[in-house]
Every structure is written in C-alpha cells, then in structure tokens.
Design a protein around this motif. Structure first.
Motif, PDB file in Angstrom:
ATOM      1  N   LYS A 394       0.845  -1.187   0.000  1.00 46.57           N
ATOM      2  CA  LYS A 394       0.000   0.000   0.000  1.00 46.57           C
ATOM      3  C   LYS A 394       0.881   1.239   0.000  1.00 46.57           C
ATOM      4  N   GLY A 395       0.629   2.124  -0.957  1.00 52.39           N
ATOM      5  CA  GLY A 395       1.386   3.353  -1.033  1.00 52.39           C
ATOM      6  C   GLY A 395       0.669   4.500  -0.351  1.00 52.39           C
ATOM      7  N   PHE A 396       1.432   5.343   0.354  1.00 53.59           N
ATOM      8  CA  PHE A 396       0.915   6.542   1.004  1.00 53.59           C
ATOM      9  C   PHE A 396       1.711   7.745   0.520  1.00 53.59           C
ATOM     10  N   LYS A 397       1.197   8.910   0.827  1.00 50.55           N
ATOM     11  CA  LYS A 397       1.896  10.127   0.438  1.00 50.55           C
ATOM     12  C   LYS A 397       3.249  10.218   1.129  1.00 50.55           C
ATOM     13  N   SER A 398       3.314   9.710   2.375  1.00 52.15           N
ATOM     14  CA  SER A 398       4.546   9.824   3.156  1.00 52.15           C
ATOM     15  C   SER A 398       5.409   8.570   3.114  1.00 52.15           C
ATOM     16  N   GLY A 399       4.959   7.523   2.399  1.00 52.02           N
ATOM     17  CA  GLY A 399       5.756   6.307   2.356  1.00 52.02           C
ATOM     18  C   GLY A 399       4.969   5.135   1.806  1.00 52.02           C
ATOM     19  N   SER A 400       5.387   3.930   2.162  1.00 50.63           N
ATOM     20  CA  SER A 400       4.717   2.724   1.674  1.00 50.63           C
ATOM     21  C   SER A 400       4.759   1.638   2.733  1.00 50.63           C
ATOM     22  N   LEU A 401       3.720   0.795   2.738  1.00 48.31           N
ATOM     23  CA  LEU A 401       3.606  -0.307   3.675  1.00 48.31           C
ATOM     24  C   LEU A 401       3.587  -1.617   2.899  1.00 48.31           C
ATOM     25  N   SER A 402       4.340  -2.594   3.390  1.00 46.70           N
ATOM     26  CA  SER A 402       4.367  -3.916   2.777  1.00 46.70           C
ATOM     27  C   SER A 402       4.236  -4.968   3.868  1.00 46.70           C
ATOM     28  N   ALA A 403       3.405  -6.002   3.626  1.00 47.80           N
ATOM     29  CA  ALA A 403       3.242  -7.086   4.578  1.00 47.80           C
ATOM     30  C   ALA A 403       3.070  -8.384   3.802  1.00 47.80           C
ATOM     31  N   GLY A 404       3.554  -9.483   4.369  1.00 51.52           N
ATOM     32  CA  GLY A 404       3.455 -10.734   3.631  1.00 51.52           C
ATOM     33  C   GLY A 404       3.634 -11.951   4.502  1.00 51.52           C
ATOM     34  N   ILE A 405       3.336 -13.101   3.913  1.00 50.86           N
ATOM     35  CA  ILE A 405       3.518 -14.391   4.562  1.00 50.86           C
ATOM     36  C   ILE A 405       4.062 -15.370   3.532  1.00 50.86           C
ATOM     37  N   LYS A 406       4.995 -16.216   3.971  1.00 49.20           N
ATOM     38  CA  LYS A 406       5.605 -17.216   3.099  1.00 49.20           C
ATOM     39  C   LYS A 406       5.705 -18.531   3.863  1.00 49.20           C
ATOM     40  N   HIS A 407       5.286 -19.622   3.221  1.00 52.19           N
ATOM     41  CA  HIS A 407       5.366 -20.939   3.863  1.00 52.19           C
ATOM     42  C   HIS A 407       6.061 -21.920   2.921  1.00 52.19           C
ATOM     43  N   THR A 408       6.995 -22.688   3.477  1.00 54.72           N
ATOM     44  CA  THR A 408       7.723 -23.715   2.734  1.00 54.72           C
ATOM     45  C   THR A 408       7.518 -25.063   3.407  1.00 54.72           C
ATOM     46  N   GLN A 409       7.150 -26.074   2.624  1.00 57.78           N
ATOM     47  CA  GLN A 409       6.958 -27.431   3.137  1.00 57.78           C
ATOM     48  C   GLN A 409       7.740 -28.380   2.245  1.00 57.78           C
ATOM     49  N   SER A 410       8.563 -29.253   2.852  1.00 55.06           N
ATOM     50  CA  SER A 410       9.374 -30.162   2.036  1.00 55.06           C
ATOM     51  C   SER A 410       9.464 -31.543   2.672  1.00 55.06           C
ATOM     52  N   TYR A 411       9.687 -32.522   1.806  1.00 55.24           N
ATOM     53  CA  TYR A 411       9.892 -33.919   2.225  1.00 55.24           C
ATOM     54  C   TYR A 411      11.079 -34.469   1.444  1.00 55.24           C
ATOM     55  N   THR A 412      12.043 -35.064   2.164  1.00 52.65           N
ATOM     56  CA  THR A 412      13.265 -35.583   1.552  1.00 52.65           C
ATOM     57  C   THR A 412      13.406 -37.069   1.858  1.00 52.65           C
ATOM     58  N   ASP A 413      13.765 -37.837   0.837  1.00 53.45           N
ATOM     59  CA  ASP A 413      13.958 -39.281   0.972  1.00 53.45           C
ATOM     60  C   ASP A 413      15.243 -39.650   0.232  1.00 53.45           C
ATOM     61  N   ASN A 414      16.301 -39.982   0.977  1.00 52.36           N
ATOM     62  CA  ASN A 414      17.605 -40.298   0.398  1.00 52.36           C
ATOM     63  C   ASN A 414      18.016 -41.727   0.734  1.00 52.36           C
ATOM     64  N   THR A 415      18.629 -42.390  -0.244  1.00 54.86           N
ATOM     65  CA  THR A 415      19.147 -43.743  -0.060  1.00 54.86           C
ATOM     66  C   THR A 415      20.644 -43.752  -0.349  1.00 54.86           C
ATOM     67  N   TYR A 416      21.425 -44.249   0.623  1.00 51.67           N
ATOM     68  CA  TYR A 416      22.879 -44.320   0.505  1.00 51.67           C
ATOM     69  C   TYR A 416      23.287 -45.797   0.417  1.00 51.67           C
ATOM     70  N   THR A 417      23.995 -46.163  -0.639  1.00 53.39           N
ATOM     71  CA  THR A 417      24.495 -47.530  -0.788  1.00 53.39           C
ATOM     72  C   THR A 417      25.976 -47.489  -1.151  1.00 53.39           C
ATOM     73  N   GLY A 418      26.630 -48.653  -1.030  1.00 51.50           N
ATOM     74  CA  GLY A 418      28.057 -48.743  -1.323  1.00 51.50           C
ATOM     75  C   GLY A 418      28.796 -49.267  -0.116  1.00 51.50           C
ATOM     76  N   SER A 419      29.880 -48.587   0.259  1.00 47.56           N
ATOM     77  CA  SER A 419      30.658 -49.008   1.422  1.00 47.56           C
ATOM     78  C   SER A 419      29.872 -48.837   2.717  1.00 47.56           C
ATOM     79  N   THR A 420      28.949 -47.881   2.750  1.00 50.44           N
ATOM     80  CA  THR A 420      28.016 -47.727   3.860  1.00 50.44           C
ATOM     81  C   THR A 420      26.610 -47.649   3.286  1.00 50.44           C
ATOM     82  N   ASN A 421      25.651 -48.237   3.999  1.00 48.19           N
ATOM     83  CA  ASN A 421      24.266 -48.236   3.552  1.00 48.19           C
ATOM     84  C   ASN A 421      23.396 -47.523   4.581  1.00 48.19           C
TER      85      ASN A 421
END
Length: 742
Positions: A394-421
């Motif tokens: 929102k812009g005003f004569k004397s300045g500006s206002l900014s507001a926000g929200i951000k959400h991050t959701q993640s899922y990780t699935d890793n498989t390690y094989t070889g000398s160590t599993n």
C-alpha cells in the motif's frame, strides 16, 4: 529524437517530483521511445539526457491522466565526439536500495543480463565466470530477481540489455528478503505486441568451454508466450590437486600425508529450459505460469595422485578418486497479481519443485597391484517441496507499507548404498510473516520492519521447533545533494541445511569420515553496517563498514574415534566478521572511459567449543570500461576475497580478464581472454583443526591464457511495450544430500 529527426537510442529518461526526488526512469529504445506507468497525480520534472546532446527538462504540471508527449527534440552539442551516442549511468540512492540506470556504453557492450552485471561491478558482489555463479562478499546468498521475481542465473541470461529499464541493488535487504546478503532486481519492460528471437553464443576453441543461450517471446493482445534454453559446458583436462594433511593420533604420534596430483578430467554440463505464458488485464490484474527444468550434470570429476606418508616417502601409493553427479530440478510456478485502488497491490506465488539427485564416487589407494583401501558411494536423493507466498503493498503520500507471509513445506527421501548403507527421510517446514514501512521526512529516509519465523524439522525421531523475531531498521540521511550516510541493522535466524541434518555417515578415505548431525538447531545472526557515499564532478566514492555476529552458529567439528577422524557440523560458540571497504570510480571522458577500484579488509573471529581462530584478509578489485562508437573494451583484475568459517579458510581465486566487443545493429561480435598473464588458475582451502589440519590446492591449466569468442544476434518484430511487472517468485534448489567427497 534529434533535431535532424533521427531517433536517439539509449537516452536516459528520469522522472522526478518537484523536490527533485527520483520517481522512476528508463532508457529509450532503438526508435527513441519510452513510457512510464502507475504514476500518482501531481507535478513532475522529466529530464532527458544523452552524451552528444543538450539535456532537456520538461515540466509536467497538474498530471492527472495519461499523456502522450509526442516527439521531443534534443539538440546536438558542439563537442568533438558528438557522433557517439552514449549516456552516463545514474545511481539514485534510496533508503533501502540503489537504483542503477545502466549507461548506453554498458548496454551496448553487454549481450545479456548476466553480462551486464559484470560491467556494472556492483560493490561487494563477486561474479564467478567458471561456475556461472553470483555471491556476496561474505559468502552469503545473493538473490537475483526480475521485476521482483526470484530468478536463477540462467533466467538472468535470458534478459536482453535493451529491455532493462533499471537495476535495483539492495546491499542490506529488508524484512521481505529474510536471510539474503544482497538482492539484485532487474526491472524490465513487458511487450504487448510483437516479439523477438535472440541467440547469445560464447565458446572457446582451445578446449570445451561454452555458454550458449536461445530466447524467444511472442506477444499477442493480452497474452505473452516465451521459451528459453541455456546450455553451458566445461571440459577441463588439466586439473590436479595437491594436499598436505596432518593426523594427530591418540598415542601422540603425528602422521603427515602428502598428495601430489597429476592432470585429469573435470567435465560439467548445465542445461536449463523454461516455457512461459502470461495474461494481463492492463491496470487490473496479471497472471503468469512457468514450467522449468534444470539439469546439472558432472559426468567426470577425477583426481589421480601419488599419495605417501612423509616418514615413508619411498613407499608411495596410487590414489584414484572418480566422482560423478546428475541433478534434475523440474518445477511449476504460478503467479497472480491484482492492482487495487488507491495504490494497493496483492501478489500471490505458488511453486512446486521436485529434485532428483544421483551421486556416485569411487575411491582407492593402491600399492602396486595390492588394493589397500577401496570405497564406493551411490546416493539416490529425492526431494519434494511446495512454496507459497502472498504479499500486500500500500502506497501513502509519506511512504509505503508492505506485509506478507511465506510458507515452505518439504519432504526428503535419500538412499545411501556402497561401502556404507543408510536410509534417510526428513520433513521440514518454515513459515515467515513480516511487515515493513518505508518513509521520508525531508533529508531523512527510514525503513522499519518486523518479521517472525517458525522453523520445524522432523527426521527419524529427531528434530526441532523454533520461533524467532526478526526486526530490521534502515536509516539514511542526505548530508548534501551528493553525499549521504546510511545505517542498517537486522536480526534473523538461520536454519541448518538439509544435508548437514542427514543422520548418515560417508567414508572419505582411509583416515576420514564425514557424518551428518540431526541434533543441529537454528541460530541467531546479528548484522549492522554503516555506509558513506559521495560524488563530486567526475569522481564517485564510498566507505563501508559492516559487522556480522552469529550466536551458536553451525560450524565444523573434528573428533578422533577408533583411529578415524570424523568431520561433522555442530552448534559452536560464535562467529563474527568485521568488513571495511573503500571504493572510488572516475569518468574522465564522460562515458567514453570509466575506471573503478575497490579494496578492503575482512577480519574473522571463529570460536568453537574447543577451538578459536582469527584471520584477516585484504582484497581489491579494479575494472576499466572504454567505449567509442560501436566498439567497447573492458578489463578486470581482482585479488580474491577469502572467507574463514569454522576452522576452514576458503580461498577465492585471483582473476583478471580483457575483452572487446563490436556491435552493428542487432549483431554483436566479441572476444575475451581469461587470466592472460598467469600460467595456471589456483584455488583451495586451508583447514586449521588441531587434530587434522590440511592445506588443499586445486590447479587448472586450461583456465589461464584462454580465449573466448562470442556472437549475439537479436531479431525484433512489432515492438510495443507495457508496464505489468511480476513481483515475486520462489524456487528450491537444496537437494538435502550429504556428499562424501574430500
């Protein structure tokens, strides 16, 4: 246009209010046209300037509606070089950022947005031509954006210089940008008819080295269709590694191991492509959909070395290390912007990303035909994430206002094989809310922000939940019309990376193990800076002092377990950096010649649970740009900014280059030489662990005395510009994989 009725290309157009405060600006196109949108009612001064022409100022009184200014003539001056159509770069200092209007010489000597960034030589920004990367002086993230949209280096390469209106450089980003060290936002034009096809090719004929981009856009009525492809490749056969290591054993013995490398291969291929569609209702709403796919392929990163213990140097072993990796990152990006009444905006962004990672490593130590150590590692990583963000302005004569929200959701699935599993799954979420107000009172500018973060992680019974407030403040006072002083401070929380949180082990070699740590917690960072800038005549300069303190930061730790040295990450005591920098630029012949020099000092203090290190680094960077008619010459020399974190000093390589471009209408031809006065490129790390210190050096012969040739061509049709700008976007590139390499 000129008094001879010829269009004046690349003229600077600046709009100010009656108090001489910058409102907006841009550059004229090849037909001398420009437009400005979303202006408030009021009185303005429009200034048009171009070297070789008289500066003209127009008074726009009682502006209340759209105005077509028609043809504006500017008279040629009588200077000797009146045939050279170039303009001076304007830098407008605002409370939270610098507004940079690139000069015509910078635009003419550049073929894309990334190329232009090198020419601008922004303070405390490092450009890595080898890896196509941009980083901050402190080693932190530099957010690249296009019209407020978070973008990759590849997307910056898709920008044509003639479409760039201005670049906004946030040296100390506010609450909206969370933990970024700096933000560089390209403000570009949008067409509403016609389109273009362009190609930008850069290749070396000495060995496989190239960056090639193809770009096309088509505008029809309210729709825009776009496609972009970027392909980069490196094929280096003169890379080798030297390493000196000490191992302090439990019985008091100190073993010294030496690695002497032989030239071997390092191959890389990066491919990026996006398809884009957008639709706009002018002055009402805007929708954008983008489908991206990125492929990072390193089929060969090999090290062949002679390995021996210093006390038995005649019993050398043959060491072979072969690594490869391939990452696919497809994503879908949906964006919507609504322009409301009374200078209000709503913006929403939703991004879904999948990261598929495949890493392989083979390591062996042999004496003759006898294999002493043999290690195999195969990592299959999968990560799914969704990022959603909404912002209100929102812009005003004397300045500006900014507001926000951000959400991050993640899922990780890793498989390690070889000398160590091992199997590893992880869930992670972060929610961030903020509000920020920017204003001005006479010569005093200010920005106040407050943010809050909730971070959460769960991995196989371990995890954390953390709540943090993030206040920000920026105060700027204009001492005179040509000098200012600015203070910025902010507090924020930094979360551990997914790869560090992995509760797995990877064997590095016969003496070392790398281990993840699921007990890591977020930590607090306190940052503040003071910046003074001035300009006088042909000179511009500045002094910067910055301090950053981290409480319980996540830094490395080395322990000795059963004769093996385990390297992992832990929450340590503290880390801080004091950075001072001085910069000066001079333009003795307007924009025909520009020279800039910056130099500084960075002092580091790193305190672990059982170590304390200090380190001071001195660095400098010098550039020169010269332009005459359709020719441009540029050069750069720098002493790298080394970084010290935890127990490791990372060396940023020294670098120099010289290049030349010739532009004829839509065709640009160029050549550049990298490191022409050195025989071998050199980088590396120094580790100061009390238990296992080391010094590693990487040498690459191909990257010295190398010639790169470039060809760039643009074909335009039916050009007409509009003003809708996409203002935000998000992306995920953290694969969450724990690497096993040295």
């Amino acid at each position: 246009m000129s008094s001879s009725k010829q269009p004046v290309e690349f003229a600077n157009v600046v709009l100010r209010n009656n108090d001489s405060v910058f409102v907006t600006g841009g550059i004229t196109d090849d037909k001398g046209r420009f437009n400005m949108n979303n202006l408030r009612r009021g009185a303005y001064k429009l200034q048009i300037s171009c070297l070789g022409y008289e500066t003209r100022t127009l008074e726009l009184k009682d502006f209340t509606k759209n105005i077509d200014l028609g043809r504006i003539e500017i008279d040629s001056t009588s200077i000797a070089l009146n045939e050279v159509v170039v303009t001076g770069a304007n830098v407008i200092n605002k409370v939270d950022r610098k507004v940079v209007l690139p000069s015509a010489s910078q635009l003419k000597s550049s073929t894309n947005g990334f190329d232009l960034l090198q020419r601008l030589n922004l303070n405390r920004i490092d450009i890595d031509l080898l890896r196509n990367a941009v980083s901050g002086a402190g080693g932190g993230e530099v957010q690249l954006r296009i019209n407020g949209v978070k973008a990759s280096v590849e997307e910056i390469k898709s920008i044509r210089p003639e479409d760039i209106v201005r670049i906004e450089h946030y040296e100390e980003p506010g609450a909206r940008y969370q933990n970024a060290e700096a933000v560089i936002d390209y403000i570009v034009r949008r067409r509403n008819s016609g389109g273009y096809v362009s190609a930008d090719l850069r290749n070396s004929f000495q060995f496989p080295f190239g960056d090639n981009n193809f770009n096309a856009k088509l505008n029809h009525n309210k729709s825009e269709f776009g496609v972009f492809y970027s392909g980069s490749y490196r094929g280096i056969d003169e890379m080798y590694r030297n390493n000196s290591e000490e191992f302090h054993m439990a019985d008091g013995r100190v073993l010294n191991r030496i690695e002497e490398g032989s030239p071997d291969w390092w191959k890389m291929n990066w491919q990026y492509m996006h398809l884009n569609y957008s639709y706009q209702e002018p002055d009402k709403w805007f929708f954008n959909a983008t489908v991206r796919n990125q492929i990072n392929d390193v089929p060969r990163e090999n090290h062949t070395s002679k390995l021996y213990w210093l006390h038995r140097s005649n019993e050398a072993m043959n060491m072979i290390e072969k690594s490869s990796s391939e990452t696919h990152i497809p994503s879908v990006d949906l964006y919507f912007q609504s322009n409301l009444k009374n200078q209000q905006f709503l913006m929403f962004n939703l991004v879904g990303t999948y990261i598929d990672t495949d890493k392989k490593r083979y390591y062996s130590e042999m004496t003759g035909n006898e294999t002493l150590t043999e290690l195999l590692s195969d990592i299959d990583g999968n990560k799914y994430s969704v990022i959603g963000e909404g912002i209100y302005e929102k812009g005003f004569k004397s300045g500006s206002l900014s507001a926000g929200i951000k959400h991050t959701q993640s899922y990780t699935d890793n498989t390690y094989t070889g000398s160590t599993n091992a199997e590893s799954t992880m869930k992670q979420a972060e929610t961030y809310l903020y509000a920020e107000f920017k204003g001005k009172v006479k010569r005093f500018n200010y920005s106040l922000g407050i943010g809050g973060t909730r971070s959460w992680m769960s991995a196989q019974g371990n995890g954390y939940q953390d709540y943090t407030l993030r206040p920000t403040i920026s105060l700027k006072y204009n001492l005179t019309d040509k000098s200012s002083i600015k203070y910025t401070a902010n507090l924020y929380s930094s979360s551990p990376s997914l790869s560090d949180l992995e509760n797995v082990e990877q064997i590095v070699d016969s003496m070392q193990i790398r281990r993840g740590n699921s007990q890591l917690k977020p930590y607090m960072v306190y940052a503040h800076s003071l910046n003074y800038e001035m300009s006088k005549g042909i000179f511009n300069g500045g002094v910067y002092v910055g301090h950053r303190y981290s409480d319980n930061p996540i830094m490395e730790s080395t322990t000795l377990e059963n004769g093996k040295f385990v390297r992992s990450m832990e929450n340590q005591k503290s880390w801080q950096r004091l950075n001072t920098e001085v910069s000066i630029s001079v333009k003795p012949f307007k924009d025909l010649l520009t020279m800039k020099f910056s130099g500084g000092m960075a002092h580091f203090d790193s305190r672990g649970l059982n170590y304390h290190h200090t380190y001071t680094n001195w660095y400098y960077n010098g550039t020169i740009n010269a332009t005459y008619k359709d020719w441009s010459l540029y050069g750069n020399i720098k002493k790298g900014r080394n970084n010290f974190y935890g127990e490791t000093m990372s060396r940023n390589e020294n670098f120099h280059s010289i290049g030349m471009n010739y532009r004829h209408k839509s065709l640009t031809l160029g050549m550049m030489t990298l490191n022409p006065f050195t025989k071998t490129w050199k980088g590396g790390d120094d580790n100061y662990s009390a238990l296992a210190p080391s010094k590693e050096r990487i040498y690459i012969g191909n990257l010295s005395r190398m010639m790169v040739f470039s060809v760039s061509y643009n074909f335009n049709f039916g050009r007409k510009f509009s003003s809708v700008e996409k203002r935000l976007n998000n992306e995920d590139k953290d694969s969450g994989v724990l690497d096993a390499g040295k």
